[in-house]
Design an enzyme around this catalytic site. Structure first.
Site, PDB file in Angstrom:
ATOM      1  N   LYS A 125     -15.616  13.230  -4.647  1.00 50.84           N
ATOM      2  CA  LYS A 125     -14.249  12.708  -4.611  1.00 50.84           C
ATOM      3  C   LYS A 125     -13.298  13.530  -5.468  1.00 50.84           C
ATOM      4  O   LYS A 125     -12.118  13.647  -5.142  1.00 50.84           O
ATOM      5  CB  LYS A 125     -14.241  11.252  -5.046  1.00 50.84           C
ATOM      6  CG  LYS A 125     -14.976  10.379  -4.051  1.00 50.84           C
ATOM      7  CD  LYS A 125     -14.790   8.923  -4.385  1.00 50.84           C
ATOM      8  CE  LYS A 125     -15.673   8.102  -3.471  1.00 50.84           C
ATOM      9  NZ  LYS A 125     -15.490   6.695  -3.642  1.00 50.84           N
ATOM     10  N   GLU A 208      -8.457   6.580 -12.008  1.00 50.22           N
ATOM     11  CA  GLU A 208      -7.213   6.404 -11.251  1.00 50.22           C
ATOM     12  C   GLU A 208      -6.490   5.205 -11.814  1.00 50.22           C
ATOM     13  O   GLU A 208      -7.116   4.301 -12.385  1.00 50.22           O
ATOM     14  CB  GLU A 208      -7.534   6.107  -9.772  1.00 50.22           C
ATOM     15  CG  GLU A 208      -7.869   7.320  -8.964  1.00 50.22           C
ATOM     16  CD  GLU A 208      -8.255   6.992  -7.525  1.00 50.22           C
ATOM     17  OE1 GLU A 208      -8.358   5.794  -7.165  1.00 50.22           O
ATOM     18  OE2 GLU A 208      -8.458   7.937  -6.764  1.00 50.22           O
ATOM     19  N   ARG A 301     -18.073  11.108   8.842  1.00 50.57           N
ATOM     20  CA  ARG A 301     -19.085  10.560   9.763  1.00 50.57           C
ATOM     21  C   ARG A 301     -18.422   9.499  10.633  1.00 50.57           C
ATOM     22  O   ARG A 301     -17.259   9.174  10.417  1.00 50.57           O
ATOM     23  CB  ARG A 301     -20.188   9.898   8.949  1.00 50.57           C
ATOM     24  CG  ARG A 301     -19.581   8.890   7.985  1.00 50.57           C
ATOM     25  CD  ARG A 301     -20.563   7.985   7.326  1.00 50.57           C
ATOM     26  NE  ARG A 301     -20.086   7.432   6.077  1.00 50.57           N
ATOM     27  CZ  ARG A 301     -19.293   6.397   5.944  1.00 50.57           C
ATOM     28  NH1 ARG A 301     -18.851   5.754   7.006  1.00 50.57           N
ATOM     29  NH2 ARG A 301     -18.902   5.966   4.761  1.00 50.57           N
TER      30      ARG A 301
END
Ligand code: ADP
Length: 469
Positions: A125, A208, A301
């Protein structure tokens, strides 16, 4: 490139390297394309629906996934032994492991999915948010990799509390810690890094700003080896528990055409930046208070919730993934994509929602499922099926489609009331409760609503009902 451009007919037989409903779904897509499907099954799944439906089944090891569905070498050997020329990984398991894609390529097997480079770029990430920034896709105000609790503290002082410490390799809502108080930072940082290390083998974390009133909106994209990139609208997945999705709908009740287009454009910019191929999902979080959208992550995916996009677009995304892996161009253009009506999906899990959603494996004694227009049930279960204790507890996805949201909700309520499952506990009644709630009907659901509002009310009403009976 994983999807080595080959002639159309070059995939003649495909190994389904997954289980459960998605294995059944992939076998159906193979049928529609005239491709033979071989089911890779663990000892716990040797009598599964996929094993029965496929053109052949091959045993890959004992029940626990670490000894079967998560073993690249066993899956590759299974594919080669059964004469397959391709592998579809489904979701979860090895679907986002670049080393597995490389092993497939080395064995001359087509991997149905993007290149290992694209998977790597999006799999971490920290790298993914940096790529998003480069592609000028806004991200949640966030830090780089955090080396220490002190760095987390500095970040919290900069953006203000609460913050969310996240595992870079995270997934499935795991490896996240909300910090409300500076005094908690050290403990949360340590807990997040050790959880990340034990769950993902990678202790890297970042932080975050924590968005208090958040909605989860994601964009489905498809891309091919010929440079065609198409976005297929959004799905709203704000009905979550512990950061895991329970109900998804398309389109989102909280998006207008302009924002839809903006998010679709962002998603494609990001996909182009990694020369993406196949089906992918770019996830955004909406800050309801600020009215802003931020990039969360990209999943490389097919997603569990892909059927609702299929319902409103009329496309078969799994078949399209396989076509792309064959080197064919997408069978539709951006102009062909028209979003029609409203679709909802409820994930039926073998879990007891009245007991903290504890998994409830066992044998299904009764399974009766309705059938009517605009209803689709993706499942691998029927009466007599055994639900092994080793895997995810998803037993069915109930998907409905109608001309608008109100009618889709009504249709879902009818489907859930006609779905009869006995044996294990399931989440069916929980979903009926959510769909009947005024907040859900008015689309007032944020990602914390199930835990903070719905579950306490529902438990109280269930207790009351028990007391009356
Ligand atoms: P995972 O890969 O584990 O699914 P995501 O980054 O996709 O992790 O986030 C999963 C969910 O966690 C989101 O749908 C949202 O509910 C919540 N979440 C993630 N980031 C934030 C944030 N910065 N603020 C508030 N909630 C967040």
């Amino acid at each position: 490139m994983s999807a080595v451009p080959v002639a159309t007919n070059d995939i003649r037989r495909l190994l389904v390297a997954n289980r459960g409903e998605i294995a059944v779904r992939i076998i159906k897509a193979c049928r529609s394309l005239g491709i033979e499907a071989i089911a890779a099954v663990s000892e716990a799944d040797h009598e599964s629906a996929a094993a029965r439906m496929a053109d052949g089944a091959v045993l890959i090891g004992p029940g626990p996934a670490a000894q079967s569905y998560l073993c690249p070498e066993k899956l590759i050997a299974a594919a080669l032994d059964t004469g397959c020329d391709a592998i579809h990984p489904g979701y979860g398991f090895l679907s986002e492991r670049a080393h597995f894609v490389r092993a497939c390529m080395a064995a001359n097997l087509v991997f149905v999915g993007p290149s290992p480079e694209a998977i790597e770029a999006m799999g971490e990430k920290i790298t993914a948010v940096q790529l998003a920034e480069k592609a000028r896709v806004p991200r949640v105000p966030g830090s780089a990799a955090l080396e220490s609790a002190g760095a987390a503290k500095e970040f919290a002082q900069k953006v203000g509390l609460p913050i969310l410490i996240k595992a870079s390799a995270g997934g499935g809502g795991r490896g996240m810690r909300v910090v409300h108080d500076l005094a908690q930072i050290e403990a949360s940082f340590n807990a997040a890094t050790s959880e990340a290390q034990s769950a993902f083998g990678d202790s890297a974390v970042y932080a975050e700003k924590y968005i208090k009133r958040a909605r989860h909106i994601e964009i489905q994209i498809m891309a091919d080896a010929h440079g065609n990139f198409v976005h297929l609208g959004e799905r709203e997945c704000s009905t979550q528990r512990r950061y895991q999705k329970l109900i998804e709908e398309a389109p989102s009740p909280s998006l207008n055409e302009e924002t839809r287009l903006k998010l679709g454009t962002y998603a494609l910019e990001l996909a182009r930046s990694v020369s993406y191929q196949g089906a992918g999902t770019v996830e955004f979080i909406m800050d309801e208070e600020a009215g802003e959208f931020y990039f969360l992550e990209m999943n490389t995916r097919i997603q569990v919730e892909h059927p609702i996009t299929e319902m409103i677009t009329g496309l078969d995304l799994v078949a399209e993934q396989i076509r792309v892996a064959c080197g064919l161009p997408l069978s539709f253009t951006q102009e062909d994509v028209a979003l029609k009506g409203h679709a909802i999906e409820c994930r039926i899990n073998a879990e007891n929602p009245l007991k903290g959603f504890i998994p409830s494996p066992g044998t299904i004694s009764v399974w009766e499922q309705p059938e009517f227009d605009g209803l689709r049930i993706d499942t691998h279960c029927s009466a007599g099926s055994r639900i092994p204790p080793f895997y995810d507890s998803l037993i069915a996805k109930v998907i409905v489609h109608d001309v608008n949201r109100e009618r889709a909700i009504e249709k879902m309520l009818r489907a859930l009331s006609e779905l009869k499952i006995q044996g294990p506990a399931t989440t069916t009644d929980f979903h009926r409760g959510v769909l009947s709630h005024d907040d859900f009907r008015a689309a007032r659901v944020t990602t914390r609503w199930v835990e903070e509002t719905f579950i306490p009310q529902w438990h109280a009403s269930e207790k009351e009902r028990d007391a009356i009976q």
